[in-house]
Motif scaffolding. Sequence first.
Motif, PDB file in Angstrom:
ATOM      1  N   ARG A  38      17.480  10.765 -17.223  1.00  0.00           N
ATOM      2  CA  ARG A  38      16.970  12.116 -16.969  1.00  0.00           C
ATOM      3  C   ARG A  38      15.480  12.219 -17.241  1.00  0.00           C
ATOM      4  NH1 ARG A  38      21.969  14.115 -19.217  1.00  0.00           N
ATOM      5  NH2 ARG A  38      21.003  14.121 -21.285  1.00  0.00           N
ATOM      6  N   ALA A  39      14.930  11.258 -17.978  1.00  0.00           N
ATOM      7  CA  ALA A  39      13.504  11.296 -18.310  1.00  0.00           C
ATOM      8  C   ALA A  39      12.664  11.065 -17.061  1.00  0.00           C
ATOM      9  CB  ALA A  39      13.184  10.244 -19.372  1.00  0.00           C
ATOM     10  N   PHE A  40      11.435  11.569 -17.095  1.00  0.00           N
ATOM     11  CA  PHE A  40      10.546  11.473 -15.942  1.00  0.00           C
ATOM     12  C   PHE A  40       9.356  10.598 -16.302  1.00  0.00           C
ATOM     13  CE2 PHE A  40       6.964  13.060 -13.358  1.00  0.00           C
ATOM     14  CZ  PHE A  40       7.497  12.852 -12.094  1.00  0.00           C
ATOM     15  N   GLY A  41       9.203   9.483 -15.596  1.00  0.00           N
ATOM     16  CA  GLY A  41       8.101   8.562 -15.873  1.00  0.00           C
ATOM     17  C   GLY A  41       6.849   8.949 -15.111  1.00  0.00           C
ATOM     18  N   TRP A  42       5.723   9.014 -15.817  1.00  0.00           N
ATOM     19  CA  TRP A  42       4.461   9.348 -15.171  1.00  0.00           C
ATOM     20  C   TRP A  42       3.314   8.761 -15.985  1.00  0.00           C
ATOM     21  CZ3 TRP A  42       0.843  12.756 -17.555  1.00  0.00           C
ATOM     22  CH2 TRP A  42       1.305  13.337 -18.748  1.00  0.00           C
ATOM     23  N   ARG A  43       2.140   8.734 -15.401  1.00  0.00           N
ATOM     24  CA  ARG A  43       0.980   8.190 -16.093  1.00  0.00           C
ATOM     25  C   ARG A  43      -0.205   9.131 -15.932  1.00  0.00           C
ATOM     26  NH1 ARG A  43      -1.154   2.066 -15.926  1.00  0.00           N
ATOM     27  NH2 ARG A  43       0.441   1.993 -17.532  1.00  0.00           N
ATOM     28  N   ASN A  44      -0.831   9.497 -17.052  1.00  0.00           N
ATOM     29  CA  ASN A  44      -2.052  10.308 -17.065  1.00  0.00           C
ATOM     30  C   ASN A  44      -3.239   9.369 -17.219  1.00  0.00           C
ATOM     31  OD1 ASN A  44      -4.242  11.975 -17.687  1.00  0.00           O
ATOM     32  ND2 ASN A  44      -2.931  13.512 -18.662  1.00  0.00           N
ATOM     33  N   HIS A  45      -3.915   9.075 -16.106  1.00  0.00           N
ATOM     34  CA  HIS A  45      -5.014   8.119 -16.151  1.00  0.00           C
ATOM     35  C   HIS A  45      -6.222   8.671 -16.910  1.00  0.00           C
ATOM     36  CE1 HIS A  45      -3.165   5.284 -13.317  1.00  0.00           C
ATOM     37  NE2 HIS A  45      -2.682   6.356 -12.717  1.00  0.00           N
ATOM     38  N   TRP A  46      -6.344   9.984 -16.987  1.00  0.00           N
ATOM     39  CA  TRP A  46      -7.508  10.571 -17.644  1.00  0.00           C
ATOM     40  C   TRP A  46      -7.403  10.470 -19.160  1.00  0.00           C
ATOM     41  CZ3 TRP A  46     -11.297  11.399 -14.386  1.00  0.00           C
ATOM     42  CH2 TRP A  46     -10.996  11.651 -13.048  1.00  0.00           C
ATOM     43  N   GLN A  47      -6.205  10.682 -19.681  1.00  0.00           N
ATOM     44  CA  GLN A  47      -6.029  10.687 -21.131  1.00  0.00           C
ATOM     45  C   GLN A  47      -5.309   9.439 -21.645  1.00  0.00           C
ATOM     46  OE1 GLN A  47      -4.144  14.340 -22.268  1.00  0.00           O
ATOM     47  NE2 GLN A  47      -5.690  15.641 -21.279  1.00  0.00           N
ATOM     48  N   GLY A  48      -4.944   8.549 -20.748  1.00  0.00           N
ATOM     49  CA  GLY A  48      -4.304   7.307 -21.170  1.00  0.00           C
ATOM     50  C   GLY A  48      -2.863   7.477 -21.602  1.00  0.00           C
ATOM     51  N   GLU A  49      -2.230   8.580 -21.247  1.00  0.00           N
ATOM     52  CA  GLU A  49      -0.836   8.811 -21.619  1.00  0.00           C
ATOM     53  C   GLU A  49       0.092   8.081 -20.649  1.00  0.00           C
ATOM     54  OE1 GLU A  49      -1.605  13.329 -23.337  1.00  0.00           O
ATOM     55  OE2 GLU A  49      -0.243  12.981 -21.667  1.00  0.00           O
ATOM     56  N   ASP A  50       1.167   7.548 -21.175  1.00  0.00           N
ATOM     57  CA  ASP A  50       2.103   6.777 -20.356  1.00  0.00           C
ATOM     58  C   ASP A  50       3.521   6.937 -20.903  1.00  0.00           C
ATOM     59  OD1 ASP A  50       3.250   5.078 -18.580  1.00  0.00           O
ATOM     60  OD2 ASP A  50       2.515   3.246 -19.511  1.00  0.00           O
ATOM     61  N   PRO A  51       4.121   8.118 -20.748  1.00  0.00           N
ATOM     62  CA  PRO A  51       5.467   8.347 -21.299  1.00  0.00           C
ATOM     63  C   PRO A  51       6.560   7.728 -20.426  1.00  0.00           C
ATOM     64  CG  PRO A  51       4.695  10.322 -20.206  1.00  0.00           C
ATOM     65  CD  PRO A  51       3.583   9.320 -20.096  1.00  0.00           C
ATOM     66  N   THR A  52       6.640   6.400 -20.414  1.00  0.00           N
ATOM     67  CA  THR A  52       7.651   5.712 -19.625  1.00  0.00           C
ATOM     68  C   THR A  52       9.016   5.861 -20.291  1.00  0.00           C
ATOM     69  OG1 THR A  52       6.028   4.088 -18.880  1.00  0.00           O
ATOM     70  CG2 THR A  52       8.347   3.488 -18.662  1.00  0.00           C
ATOM     71  N   PRO A  53      10.092   6.153 -19.524  1.00  0.00           N
ATOM     72  CA  PRO A  53      11.431   6.218 -20.119  1.00  0.00           C
ATOM     73  C   PRO A  53      11.764   4.927 -20.857  1.00  0.00           C
ATOM     74  CG  PRO A  53      11.456   7.060 -17.868  1.00  0.00           C
ATOM     75  CD  PRO A  53      10.099   6.497 -18.087  1.00  0.00           C
ATOM     76  N   ASN A  54      12.306   5.072 -22.060  1.00  0.00           N
ATOM     77  CA  ASN A  54      12.593   3.916 -22.917  1.00  0.00           C
ATOM     78  C   ASN A  54      14.058   3.502 -22.749  1.00  0.00           C
ATOM     79  OD1 ASN A  54      12.850   1.995 -24.873  1.00  0.00           O
ATOM     80  ND2 ASN A  54      12.056   3.239 -26.550  1.00  0.00           N
ATOM     81  N   TYR A  55      14.251   2.370 -22.090  1.00  0.00           N
ATOM     82  CA  TYR A  55      15.593   1.863 -21.809  1.00  0.00           C
ATOM     83  C   TYR A  55      16.094   0.897 -22.887  1.00  0.00           C
ATOM     84  CZ  TYR A  55      16.366   3.601 -17.027  1.00  0.00           C
ATOM     85  OH  TYR A  55      16.615   4.388 -15.930  1.00  0.00           O
ATOM     86  N   SER A  56      15.330   0.691 -23.946  1.00  0.00           N
ATOM     87  CA  SER A  56      15.675  -0.357 -24.915  1.00  0.00           C
ATOM     88  C   SER A  56      17.029  -0.106 -25.585  1.00  0.00           C
ATOM     89  CB  SER A  56      14.576  -0.483 -25.971  1.00  0.00           C
ATOM     90  OG  SER A  56      14.405   0.731 -26.679  1.00  0.00           O
ATOM     91  N   ARG A  57      17.320   1.146 -25.948  1.00  0.00           N
ATOM     92  CA  ARG A  57      18.600   1.442 -26.612  1.00  0.00           C
ATOM     93  C   ARG A  57      19.767   1.244 -25.663  1.00  0.00           C
ATOM     94  NH1 ARG A  57      18.407   7.030 -29.795  1.00  0.00           N
ATOM     95  NH2 ARG A  57      20.555   6.311 -30.199  1.00  0.00           N
ATOM     96  N   LEU A  58      19.592   1.650 -24.416  1.00  0.00           N
ATOM     97  CA  LEU A  58      20.663   1.455 -23.444  1.00  0.00           C
ATOM     98  C   LEU A  58      20.886  -0.040 -23.211  1.00  0.00           C
ATOM     99  CD1 LEU A  58      22.683   2.372 -21.316  1.00  0.00           C
ATOM    100  CD2 LEU A  58      20.788   2.514 -19.672  1.00  0.00           C
TER     101      LEU A  58
END
Length: 434
Positions: A38-58
């Motif tokens: 359900r998470a939404f992956g996106w990248r903010n190139h201006w602020q360096g944000e990269d909230p990629t969905p974390n699949y490690s637990r799954l």
Amino acid sequence: MERFPELRQEFQERILLSEGKVDQLVAAARRELRAVTRAFGWRNHWQGEDPTPNYSRLKHRLERLAELGQGDEVVALGRELIVRGIEQVGQCDDEGETAMELSESLSVVFAALAKSSLSAVDQILYVIDACLQDDYDVIDEDAGKILAAKWSAADWSAVADQLAKRLQKSPQGKDQGDFSRNYRRDCISQYLSDALERAGRQSELLPLYEAEARASGSYRRLVQYLIAQGRYEEAEQWAREGIEKTQKKYPGSASELVKTLCELASRRKQWDVVAAHLANDFFLDPSSRGFKELEAAAKKAKCQKPVCAAALKFLESGVAPIRAAAGKDGSCQATTDPAWPLPVPDYLIPLMSVRAARSAPRPYFNVLIDMAIAAKRPADVWQWYETMTVHEKHANRGPHYYVQQVDSERVAKAVAGAYPERALAIYRTSWIRS
């Protein structure tokens, strides 16, 4: 365990398994699966944000289930993960990070599939179903390994039978007008043809290709198959039909079939037909390279001189020696100059009429300049540059009248040795405009 949450989770999983509570482990994995997809992956190139969905637990939960002998449960979870994960990748706005996370988890699923209790046929169909849903090449490598395994001809034959049934139920785009439906059919039929080949049922390929050509417009595959079989007459007939059926709604497909007919003519050493194709390409998109290719083909067809003369006249005036137009009844007709020596294939005429309706004739001085530079004829370079300049000025296009792409510095360098003052004038003019 209070200090190390991972250790606590490990023992909880072991206890649940020892007590026969596998359902709780599967339920936990499913909750994690639905949460991460359900998470939404996106990248903010201006602020360096990269909230990629974390699949490690799954991924960890899937690995644990597989290690604990619950591979079938992992495979079952994988079906839902493929659907939800591919949909998530399509909605994400990143640079592939979400797809990579999903791919790593799916690798666990496919590893479990290879060791699962599913039959060989069901394993192959599982992978094919996954590939049919994967529009982003997330599972190519893992899927390829399983499909490349040494399955028996009987297994592939059973797979082919299943895919044939699906194809019969698959909806068709009405009159080749529904691209998405036809694309879906093409994908299924391609897997079906692969299965037939691996099953040793090659005799069923041609009927399949013929039926699908008319069902979904996949004429090019059929034509290529016939050419590979050396059945040139049939290939030409089907290519002609394909051009007629696809030229209006899918001109790209029709153009590919036209190229195939040109290749076929080359195989059959029909040099006049090859030259006719290259002439059509040249009049559509003139270039110095296209002129050379046309000249070489016309030489093989023993009509180099009149063809080159007509091509040069076209570059100077924009008027082609072949002109096609659509009539009121929808039919297309072509007229040619008396001196034009090449044939006009009937399947090219409708494409020519579409081109003629899009733009008015205009000279191509930029191509003439390129050809003169390549031939090291500075007098001709200067002549065509001057002619182009006067022509564009008279067209009243304002101060920036060089609508044709010409590198003024390149022109100046080409004439500098013979006409240094003119070269300097070109440099000054181009600098003022810039």
